[in-house]
Write an enzyme that holds these catalytic residues in place. Sequence first.
Site, mmCIF file in Angstrom:
data_model
loop_
_atom_site.group_PDB
_atom_site.id
_atom_site.type_symbol
_atom_site.label_atom_id
_atom_site.label_comp_id
_atom_site.label_asym_id
_atom_site.label_seq_id
_atom_site.Cartn_x
_atom_site.Cartn_y
_atom_site.Cartn_z
ATOM 1 N N GLU A 285 -0.985 0.429 12.478
ATOM 2 C CA GLU A 285 -0.781 -0.878 13.104
ATOM 3 C C GLU A 285 -0.633 -0.614 14.538
ATOM 4 O O GLU A 285 0.676 -1.149 15.139
ATOM 5 C CB GLU A 285 0.342 -1.704 12.608
ATOM 6 C CG GLU A 285 0.427 -1.494 10.938
ATOM 7 C CD GLU A 285 1.552 -2.531 10.415
ATOM 8 O OE1 GLU A 285 2.730 -2.020 10.551
ATOM 9 O OE2 GLU A 285 1.040 -3.109 9.425
ATOM 10 N N ASP A 364 1.883 -2.993 0.666
ATOM 11 C CA ASP A 364 2.904 -3.263 1.480
ATOM 12 C C ASP A 364 4.112 -3.926 0.817
ATOM 13 O O ASP A 364 4.473 -5.058 1.260
ATOM 14 C CB ASP A 364 2.515 -3.962 2.771
ATOM 15 C CG ASP A 364 3.579 -3.770 3.860
ATOM 16 O OD1 ASP A 364 4.546 -3.092 3.843
ATOM 17 O OD2 ASP A 364 3.354 -4.473 5.120
ATOM 18 N N GLU A 392 11.492 -7.981 2.917
ATOM 19 C CA GLU A 392 10.525 -8.878 3.853
ATOM 20 C C GLU A 392 9.556 -9.768 2.637
ATOM 21 O O GLU A 392 9.473 -11.009 3.327
ATOM 22 C CB GLU A 392 9.499 -7.625 4.479
ATOM 23 C CG GLU A 392 8.505 -8.309 5.300
ATOM 24 C CD GLU A 392 7.650 -7.133 5.875
ATOM 25 O OE1 GLU A 392 7.846 -5.871 5.810
ATOM 26 O OE2 GLU A 392 6.816 -7.417 6.559
HETATM 27 O O1 GCW Z 1 5.227 -4.234 6.376
HETATM 28 C C1 GCW Z 1 4.757 -3.935 7.452
HETATM 29 C C2 GCW Z 1 5.745 -4.894 8.432
HETATM 30 C C3 GCW Z 1 5.772 -4.171 9.670
HETATM 31 C C4 GCW Z 1 6.351 -2.735 9.524
HETATM 32 C C5 GCW Z 1 5.277 -2.225 8.964
HETATM 33 C C6 GCW Z 1 5.530 -0.624 8.716
HETATM 34 C C7 GCW Z 1 7.813 -1.581 10.949
HETATM 35 O O2 GCW Z 1 5.423 -6.135 8.188
HETATM 36 O O3 GCW Z 1 6.886 -5.028 10.197
HETATM 37 O O4 GCW Z 1 6.572 -2.153 10.728
HETATM 38 O O5 GCW Z 1 5.181 -2.647 7.412
HETATM 39 O O6 GCW Z 1 5.952 -0.313 7.627
HETATM 40 O O7 GCW Z 1 5.279 0.269 9.536
#
Ligand code: GCW
Length: 678
Positions: A285, A364, A392
């Site tokens: 990311e 995720d 989340e």
């Molecule tokens: O789930 C995603 C989240 C990000 C997070 C990323 C990760 C810390 O939306 O906010 O960043 O995963 O796990 O690195």
Amino acid sequence: QQTGYQAWLEYHRITPGELVEQYAVYSGIVCTEKDEVIQSAVLELSRGISKMLGKEIGEGRAVIALGTFGGGNELVDRAFGEETRSAVVHEGFAITTDQASGNIVVGASSASGVLYGVFHLLRLFSTHQSVKALDVIENPVNMLRMINQWDNIDGSIERGYAGKSIFFENNRITEDLTRVRDYARLLASSGLNAISINNVNVHQWETKFLTEEYLPDVARVAGVFRSYGIKLFLSVNYASPLEIGGLSTADPLDPAVREWWRVKAAEVYAAIPDFGGFLVKADSENRPGPFTYDRDHADGSNMLAEALKPYGGIVIWRCFVYNCKQDWRDRATDRARAAYDHFKPLDGRFMDNVILQVKNGPMDFQVREPVSPLIGAMETTNQMIEFQITQEYTGQQRHLCYLVPQWKEVLDFETYAKGEGSSIKRIVDGSLHGNRLSGFAAVSNIGNDVNWTGHLLAQANLYGYGRLAWNPELSAEEIAEEWIRMTLGGDEKLVSVVLSMLMHSWSIYEAYTSPLGVGWMVNPDHHYGPNVDGYEYSKWGTYHFADCHGIGVDRTKATGTGYAAQYKGNNYDTYESVENCPDELLLFFHHVPYTHVLHSGQTVIQHIYNTHFEGVERAEQLTAKWASLEGSMGELVHMHVADRLAEQAAHAKEWRDMINTYFFRKSGIEDAMGRKIY
Ligand code: GCW
């Protein structure tokens, strides 16, 4: 208004009766060791017991003795024979009641073992169990039992739903660490032993944690956790040599870069001699990593591991690596495949003080995903699992979602990594592949809200995570019941109602949100609330492919992305076949027509309608159940949860109507029961 601040360390007053008499016989605590962790244990014990009895411990005929074996406490040494001592491992403990004297004795081979033993004893007291004939030996199943904070130095928390950070404010580490100490107490009491205090997305200011500007303050925080047996880790920025080191590269094979990290490690250990190590999100990311220099994750992590090795430090390297700039038109790339495709070929190349941290699922932290096929697939590499306590994608602590049942399913999942008996829990506890380092990590759900977690009932997830990391064999019910009794009290009706609410909550949330394992359908960025196509034409690799005929992602080897072939043995056969694939994951693995008939006997479209109507009804039942508990707990607590549940019930309708309407419009198929769809 300190509602919920003490969480499961509330230690409700025990009303007079048989139990009080039993507990009140204890006239004091006998402890001879000055070690600070053992002193924390003494403090916790006297605080807990005096709160439960409503008076200082005293005037009884027996004592509670505690200490390490051979640590100078005669009562401890007399109470445990050779057999018991050798059965207690490093952080484990033994507890016994001496029949002649009535004394309770807590013994361990380490100071932290004594502390865990004391918290165990306090749990017995506060769940009103008999202590007349204790004979306990407990050892933690997992070596590393860690919490990851996603806190930023400005006080914000990435994916935090319970206020601001308790660690940081205004670009400084918090001056008053009282709250951090209370957090350490909560973590240790649930069995945890490690924490990383800053977000894995390490921004400009946090990169400086490794410099003298911040290290003394980081050391202060480490000191607080140390007194509760918890090791401190930092998330580090892979590009630190560039950003704070004045170098022109962060190439892991460059000697100057390696030297820079070695010097850094020496400085960190000079400030914090028992520092745990680094947690790293790299090439993920948009975060920097070794890919920039045409190096791989083994090169990157080994460089850091080499720097930490002389001090016993470890590198925890995250496997959440995928293409986040995907073109939605590209049907060959599959985000679900990414972690396995990146890391599996590197098996055998990681140093022995590197642990790969793998999210429980391949995408995720969705409400439903298959288990990551990477876990267990690397025989000669240390691995740990990453869960997400912060909700989340599971209602952001505005909806009730007790996650322990989900984690249990993951832990019990049979991978066939080494034939039958290769469950996830045996991989992450290190026993299957004989790993020295392994364990659990999870993203915390706390902030500076008085009750820590925003939704009071979300405390059960934090508590449950710790208990499961200590012992994955505990059931989700047992854990929930402990939490309820300790936090809300032991009224039997209250216990049974809240238990049933918690135990159904995951399935309720799943019912009115994204169906049959396909995931997402949330609003982009903040991830709260329904938006069926929110991620459909995005770059994040998160698609459901619904059209007028059907829905789902073909991840089969035969006709799809081939993700199913990352599983071993029976799992591959099960997921590859549309007939055998379990209903709840059908749309994760297959694209099917709306008229496809599930194992349940319903069509996909009718399943979507039914679960969404029922999900709302079930969410409404939660509010009714809670209403029936008025008067059985403090008024403020009751009102607070009632408010959240009302919001959940209303918001569940939004989910129901968006999802049902969307699929009615796509498919043109009416609800067989003729209910209202817009
Ligand atoms: O789930 C995603 C989240 C990000 C997070 C990323 C990760 C810390 O939306 O906010 O960043 O995963 O796990 O690195």
